[in-house]
Design a protein around this motif. Structure first.
Motif, PDB file in Angstrom:
ATOM      1  N   ARG A 192     -10.391  14.815   2.446  1.00 41.70           N
ATOM      2  CA  ARG A 192     -10.487  13.519   3.110  1.00 41.70           C
ATOM      3  C   ARG A 192     -11.039  13.596   4.526  1.00 41.70           C
ATOM      4  N   THR A 193     -11.070  14.767   5.099  1.00 39.53           N
ATOM      5  CA  THR A 193     -11.624  14.901   6.450  1.00 39.53           C
ATOM      6  C   THR A 193     -12.939  15.666   6.471  1.00 39.53           C
ATOM      7  N   SER A 194     -13.417  16.104   5.320  1.00 40.83           N
ATOM      8  CA  SER A 194     -14.655  16.883   5.283  1.00 40.83           C
ATOM      9  C   SER A 194     -15.875  16.037   4.979  1.00 40.83           C
ATOM     10  N   GLY A 195     -15.671  14.856   4.412  1.00 40.73           N
ATOM     11  CA  GLY A 195     -16.808  14.042   3.999  1.00 40.73           C
ATOM     12  C   GLY A 195     -17.445  14.536   2.718  1.00 40.73           C
ATOM     13  N   LYS A 196     -16.762  15.427   1.988  1.00 39.23           N
ATOM     14  CA  LYS A 196     -17.332  15.999   0.770  1.00 39.23           C
ATOM     15  C   LYS A 196     -16.708  15.453  -0.504  1.00 39.23           C
ATOM     16  N   LEU A 197     -15.929  14.409  -0.403  1.00 41.17           N
ATOM     17  CA  LEU A 197     -15.307  13.825  -1.579  1.00 41.17           C
ATOM     18  C   LEU A 197     -16.326  12.904  -2.242  1.00 41.17           C
ATOM     19  N   ASP A 198     -16.819  13.305  -3.382  1.00 40.85           N
ATOM     20  CA  ASP A 198     -17.877  12.547  -4.054  1.00 40.85           C
ATOM     21  C   ASP A 198     -17.374  11.242  -4.633  1.00 40.85           C
ATOM     22  N   ARG A 199     -18.252  10.283  -4.653  1.00 46.47           N
ATOM     23  CA  ARG A 199     -18.023   9.042  -5.382  1.00 46.47           C
ATOM     24  C   ARG A 199     -18.986   9.094  -6.561  1.00 46.47           C
ATOM     25  N   PRO A 200     -18.510   9.483  -7.728  1.00 44.68           N
ATOM     26  CA  PRO A 200     -19.405   9.689  -8.864  1.00 44.68           C
ATOM     27  C   PRO A 200     -20.295   8.486  -9.142  1.00 44.68           C
ATOM     28  N   GLY A 201     -21.574   8.768  -9.294  1.00 41.33           N
ATOM     29  CA  GLY A 201     -22.523   7.739  -9.685  1.00 41.33           C
ATOM     30  C   GLY A 201     -23.037   6.858  -8.567  1.00 41.33           C
ATOM     31  N   THR A 202     -22.498   6.973  -7.365  1.00 36.94           N
ATOM     32  CA  THR A 202     -22.929   6.074  -6.301  1.00 36.94           C
ATOM     33  C   THR A 202     -23.858   6.755  -5.312  1.00 36.94           C
ATOM     34  N   GLY A 203     -23.853   8.091  -5.304  1.00 37.28           N
ATOM     35  CA  GLY A 203     -24.648   8.798  -4.316  1.00 37.28           C
ATOM     36  C   GLY A 203     -24.017   8.759  -2.937  1.00 37.28           C
ATOM     37  N   ARG A 204     -22.794   8.221  -2.838  1.00 39.23           N
ATOM     38  CA  ARG A 204     -22.103   8.119  -1.552  1.00 39.23           C
ATOM     39  C   ARG A 204     -20.991   9.139  -1.500  1.00 39.23           C
ATOM     40  N   ARG A 205     -20.589   9.478  -0.304  1.00 37.37           N
ATOM     41  CA  ARG A 205     -19.476  10.406  -0.121  1.00 37.37           C
ATOM     42  C   ARG A 205     -18.463   9.767   0.808  1.00 37.37           C
ATOM     43  N   GLY A 206     -17.203  10.121   0.634  1.00 39.26           N
ATOM     44  CA  GLY A 206     -16.157   9.619   1.509  1.00 39.26           C
ATOM     45  C   GLY A 206     -14.859   9.449   0.764  1.00 39.26           C
ATOM     46  N   PRO A 207     -13.768   9.223   1.465  1.00 41.77           N
ATOM     47  CA  PRO A 207     -12.466   9.152   0.833  1.00 41.77           C
ATOM     48  C   PRO A 207     -12.141   7.817   0.182  1.00 41.77           C
ATOM     49  N   MET A 235       0.851  -1.171   0.000  1.00 39.10           N
ATOM     50  CA  MET A 235       0.000   0.000   0.000  1.00 39.10           C
ATOM     51  C   MET A 235       0.898   1.235   0.000  1.00 39.10           C
ATOM     52  N   ASP A 236       0.592   2.181  -0.865  1.00 37.62           N
ATOM     53  CA  ASP A 236       1.432   3.371  -0.957  1.00 37.62           C
ATOM     54  C   ASP A 236       1.147   4.331   0.207  1.00 37.62           C
ATOM     55  N   ALA A 237       2.053   5.276   0.402  1.00 39.09           N
ATOM     56  CA  ALA A 237       1.974   6.196   1.546  1.00 39.09           C
ATOM     57  C   ALA A 237       0.719   7.049   1.520  1.00 39.09           C
ATOM     58  N   LYS A 238       0.318   7.535   0.341  1.00 39.17           N
ATOM     59  CA  LYS A 238      -0.873   8.384   0.257  1.00 39.17           C
ATOM     60  C   LYS A 238      -2.118   7.615   0.690  1.00 39.17           C
ATOM     61  N   THR A 239      -2.215   6.361   0.310  1.00 39.95           N
ATOM     62  CA  THR A 239      -3.349   5.535   0.712  1.00 39.95           C
ATOM     63  C   THR A 239      -3.354   5.327   2.223  1.00 39.95           C
ATOM     64  N   ARG A 240      -2.192   5.040   2.799  1.00 39.02           N
ATOM     65  CA  ARG A 240      -2.104   4.867   4.259  1.00 39.02           C
ATOM     66  C   ARG A 240      -2.511   6.143   4.983  1.00 39.02           C
ATOM     67  N   HIS A 241      -2.030   7.295   4.488  1.00 31.91           N
ATOM     68  CA  HIS A 241      -2.395   8.571   5.118  1.00 31.91           C
ATOM     69  C   HIS A 241      -3.889   8.847   4.975  1.00 31.91           C
ATOM     70  N   THR A 242      -4.447   8.521   3.821  1.00 26.98           N
ATOM     71  CA  THR A 242      -5.875   8.727   3.596  1.00 26.98           C
ATOM     72  C   THR A 242      -6.705   7.908   4.576  1.00 26.98           C
ATOM     73  N   ILE A 243      -6.321   6.673   4.782  1.00 31.72           N
ATOM     74  CA  ILE A 243      -7.043   5.804   5.716  1.00 31.72           C
ATOM     75  C   ILE A 243      -6.913   6.341   7.142  1.00 31.72           C
TER      76      ILE A 243
END
Length: 68
Positions: free
Chosen positions: A43-58, A1-9
């Motif tokens: 990543r901490t606001s909950g405003k990152l859209d998941r296009p087409g799913t109607g869900r939000r999150g990182p 797992m790359d560093a950006k992914t670990r930080h995002t989690i």
């Protein structure tokens, strides 16, 4: 797992649990690891859209896909 992914989690979990100390530590580590302030805010606001799913999150959960 790359560093950006670990930080995002780490940022998302810290935000979800509401731990200010953990969020501060992981924010500092993310900045040192090369993430931009804008990436961290998304990543901490909950405003990152998941296009087409109607869900939000990182992240996407296993099996999530864009609906076209």
């Amino acid at each position: 797992m790359d560093a950006k992914t670990r930080h995002t989690i780490a940022l998302a979990v810290s935000h979800a649990y509401g731990c200010d100390y953990c969020l501060a530590v992981h924010t500092a580590a993310s900045l040192q690891g090369g993430m931009s302030k804008e990436d961290i805010e998304l990543r901490t606001s909950g405003k990152l859209d998941r296009p087409g799913t109607g869900r939000r999150g990182p992240f996407r959960a296993p099996g999530d896909r864009d609906v076209r």
